[in-house]
Write a protein that holds these residues in place. Structure first.
Motif, PDB file in Angstrom:
ATOM      1  N   LYS A   2      35.879 -29.586  -1.750  1.00 18.12           N
ATOM      2  CA  LYS A   2      35.497 -28.478  -0.870  1.00 18.12           C
ATOM      3  C   LYS A   2      34.750 -28.994   0.346  1.00 18.12           C
ATOM      4  O   LYS A   2      33.939 -29.922   0.232  1.00 18.12           O
ATOM      5  N   GLN A   3      35.009 -28.394   1.489  1.00 16.93           N
ATOM      6  CA  GLN A   3      34.211 -28.671   2.678  1.00 16.93           C
ATOM      7  C   GLN A   3      33.092 -27.627   2.739  1.00 16.93           C
ATOM      8  O   GLN A   3      33.334 -26.453   2.451  1.00 16.93           O
ATOM      9  N   SER A   4      31.897 -28.056   3.077  1.00 16.59           N
ATOM     10  CA  SER A   4      30.769 -27.119   3.108  1.00 16.59           C
ATOM     11  C   SER A   4      30.359 -26.806   4.539  1.00 16.59           C
ATOM     12  O   SER A   4      30.402 -27.680   5.408  1.00 16.59           O
ATOM     13  N   ASP A   6      27.178 -25.286   6.533  1.00 17.67           N
ATOM     14  CA  ASP A   6      25.785 -24.822   6.524  1.00 17.67           C
ATOM     15  C   ASP A   6      25.655 -23.759   7.619  1.00 17.67           C
ATOM     16  O   ASP A   6      25.906 -24.030   8.801  1.00 17.67           O
TER      17      ASP A   6
END
Ligand SMILES: Cc1cc2nc3c(=O)[nH]c(=O)nc-3n(C[C@H](O)[C@H](O)[C@H](O)COP(=O)(O)O)c2cc1C
Length: 203
Positions: A2-4, A6
């Motif tokens: 998964k890419q997060s 913020d």
């Protein structure tokens, strides 16, 4: 993998696109209102849902870019009432027409060719061509965010009356296949609700 993302490090538009691409399908609240001067208004909002049953309550949210109040928000603030009109396959093109950025003096019922019917308990217009309509009284407006491009106002309203076309009614229940509701996906995409399936709840 998964890419997060913020939230503090991404701009409002990226976060908005992630949000509307992931929270799908969204029902569309097609909101009828009237200005303090009596001009009818109609616009779709897919930040919309039913959120409580007693009293029956709906919410929708209007983006308030740089403090600008969309006509719907200005009208509901001024009059304290609105209608919700259910969006189905038959009225999807008309719904789209009413989403244009028209001046406050413009009546979207006239632009779209839809038939306005005044509410029986609130002074706000309903869409005759919608298979169902709610008449609502404003409960509360909750501001979200500072006055940036994506600040918003959440409008909470109590349903005072419900009008349902008999063709979708089975007693006091709604025939989901006959309703043909449409939901909004990300970007310009929409979805029909024809692929229904049933799931029993655990006892
Ligand atoms: C399917 C659909 C859903 C929309 N949902 C929202 C929404 O949730 N919030 C919002 O601020 N605008 C939304 N819009 C844009 C408004 O409909 C548009 O800004 C409209 O011109 C507002 O009209 P008004 O100024 O008469 O209130 C949506 C547009 C479409 C086509």
């Amino acid at each position: 993998m998964k890419q997060s993302f913020d939230a503090a490090e991404h701009d409002d538009v990226d976060l908005y696109k992630l949000l509307i691409g992931l929270v799908v399908p969204r029902p569309i609240g097609w909101i009828g209102s009237r200005s303090a001067d009596g001009v009818r208004n109609l616009a779709p909002f897919s930040f919309f849902n039913a959120v409580a049953a007693s009293p029956p309550t709906v919410v929708f949210s209007t983006i308030r870019p740089h403090g600008h109040h969309k006509d719907t928000l200005a009208n509901v603030t001024a009059t304290g009432v609105f209608t919700v009109n259910i969006v189905t396959e038959e009225v999807i093109d008309a719904m789209n027409v009413t989403s244009g950025a028209y001046e406050s003096e413009v009546d979207e019922f006239e632009v779209s060719g839809l038939t306005p019917v005044n509410g029986s308990v609130v002074d706000a217009p309903m869409v005759a061509e919608s298979k169902a309509n709610f008449e609502c009284r404003l409960s509360q407006i909750v501001p979200i965010g500072e006055d940036g491009p994506m600040a918003a106002s959440i409008v909470i309203g109590e349903i005072l009356a419900v009008h349902v076309d008999e063709v979708i009614l089975d007693g006091t229940r709604i025939d989901q296949a006959a309703l043909k509701a449409v939901g909004r996906m990300g970007g310009p995409l929409y979805t029909r609700t024809r692929d229904l399936f049933s799931l029993d709840r655990p006892s």
